[in-house]
Design an enzyme around this catalytic site. Sequence first.
Site, PDB file in Angstrom:
ATOM      1  N   ASN A  47       0.828  -1.215   0.000  1.00 20.06           N
ATOM      2  CA  ASN A  47       0.000   0.000   0.000  1.00 20.06           C
ATOM      3  C   ASN A  47       0.860   1.261   0.000  1.00 20.06           C
ATOM      4  O   ASN A  47       1.962   1.295   0.532  1.00 20.06           O
ATOM      5  CB  ASN A  47      -1.033   0.011   1.129  1.00 20.06           C
ATOM      6  CG  ASN A  47      -0.498  -0.237   2.509  1.00 20.06           C
ATOM      7  OD1 ASN A  47       0.498  -0.928   2.683  1.00 20.06           O
ATOM      8  ND2 ASN A  47      -1.154   0.314   3.507  1.00 20.06           N
ATOM      9  N   GLU A  60      -3.183  -4.565  -3.286  1.00 21.73           N
ATOM     10  CA  GLU A  60      -3.668  -5.444  -4.361  1.00 21.73           C
ATOM     11  C   GLU A  60      -3.755  -4.682  -5.678  1.00 21.73           C
ATOM     12  O   GLU A  60      -3.408  -5.202  -6.745  1.00 21.73           O
ATOM     13  CB  GLU A  60      -5.056  -5.995  -4.018  1.00 21.73           C
ATOM     14  CG  GLU A  60      -5.137  -6.772  -2.714  1.00 21.73           C
ATOM     15  CD  GLU A  60      -5.496  -5.893  -1.528  1.00 21.73           C
ATOM     16  OE1 GLU A  60      -4.939  -4.778  -1.396  1.00 21.73           O
ATOM     17  OE2 GLU A  60      -6.328  -6.327  -0.723  1.00 21.73           O
TER      18      GLU A  60
HETATM   19  N1  THU Z   1      -5.458  -1.427   2.289  1.00 16.72           N
HETATM   20  C1  THU Z   1      -4.916  -2.201   1.299  1.00 16.72           C
HETATM   21  O1  THU Z   1      -3.763  -1.995   0.880  1.00 16.72           O
HETATM   22  N2  THU Z   1      -5.659  -3.209   0.800  1.00 16.72           N
HETATM   23  C2  THU Z   1      -6.931  -3.513   1.213  1.00 16.72           C
HETATM   24  O2  THU Z   1      -7.575  -4.353   0.606  1.00 16.72           O
HETATM   25  C3  THU Z   1      -7.480  -2.861   2.393  1.00 16.72           C
HETATM   26  C4  THU Z   1      -6.797  -1.599   2.804  1.00 16.72           C
HETATM   27  C5  THU Z   1      -4.666  -0.317   2.818  1.00 16.72           C
HETATM   28  C6  THU Z   1      -5.165   1.047   2.432  1.00 16.72           C
HETATM   29  C7  THU Z   1      -4.585   1.902   3.533  1.00 16.72           C
HETATM   30  O3  THU Z   1      -3.260   2.268   3.157  1.00 16.72           O
HETATM   31  C8  THU Z   1      -4.524   0.971   4.729  1.00 16.72           C
HETATM   32  O4  THU Z   1      -4.660  -0.338   4.221  1.00 16.72           O
HETATM   33  C9  THU Z   1      -5.617   1.221   5.760  1.00 16.72           C
HETATM   34  O5  THU Z   1      -6.863   1.226   5.181  1.00 16.72           O
END
Ligand code: THU
Length: 152
Positions: A47, A60
């Site tokens: 992320n 993802e």
């Molecule tokens: N996040 C993801 O990377 N994938 C997901 O499917 C759920 C949420 C990240 C986004 C943000 O940087 C952090 O998790 C908290 O929401």
Amino acid sequence: MTSDSDVRDRLIAAARDAAHNAHAPYSRFGVGAAVLLTDGSVVTGTNFENASYGLSLCAETVALATVNAQGRLRDVVAIGVIGGMMDGDGKPTGTKPVGPCGRCRQVINEAAQMGKRDIAIWCAGAEGDLHERHLLSELLPHAFGPGDLGID
Ligand code: THU
């Protein structure tokens, strides 16, 4: 022959490695994703937050955008996802399996539709042996997709 548990272990390990590079100073929640392609190669993502909060990119989606940049969107077979709150050193922690958010499910569906195959999604926590296996069709039933726009 590669067994399902070999795929699972490989994807979860690769997702955990990727999560070390999470840029998540705002949520402090690190996520890693690993995408298995038909030729056995694995593409990872993590992320990527920014100061506007709402414009953050999920692990993802980052991984699948890289797969697309390689011209491989049709070749996605399975995805591993891990995540957890970061400790003081920025390392994701916790054992609770983390699943893809709603937007990521739609992005994964694009790969599933292009490849004409359902996609297995392995979800795990940042640490430990707890894991879940889902199919995209279970996580996003009755999905809106290219067929609704007359594209197959
Ligand atoms: N996040 C993801 O990377 N994938 C997901 O499917 C759920 C949420 C990240 C986004 C943000 O940087 C952090 O998790 C908290 O929401």
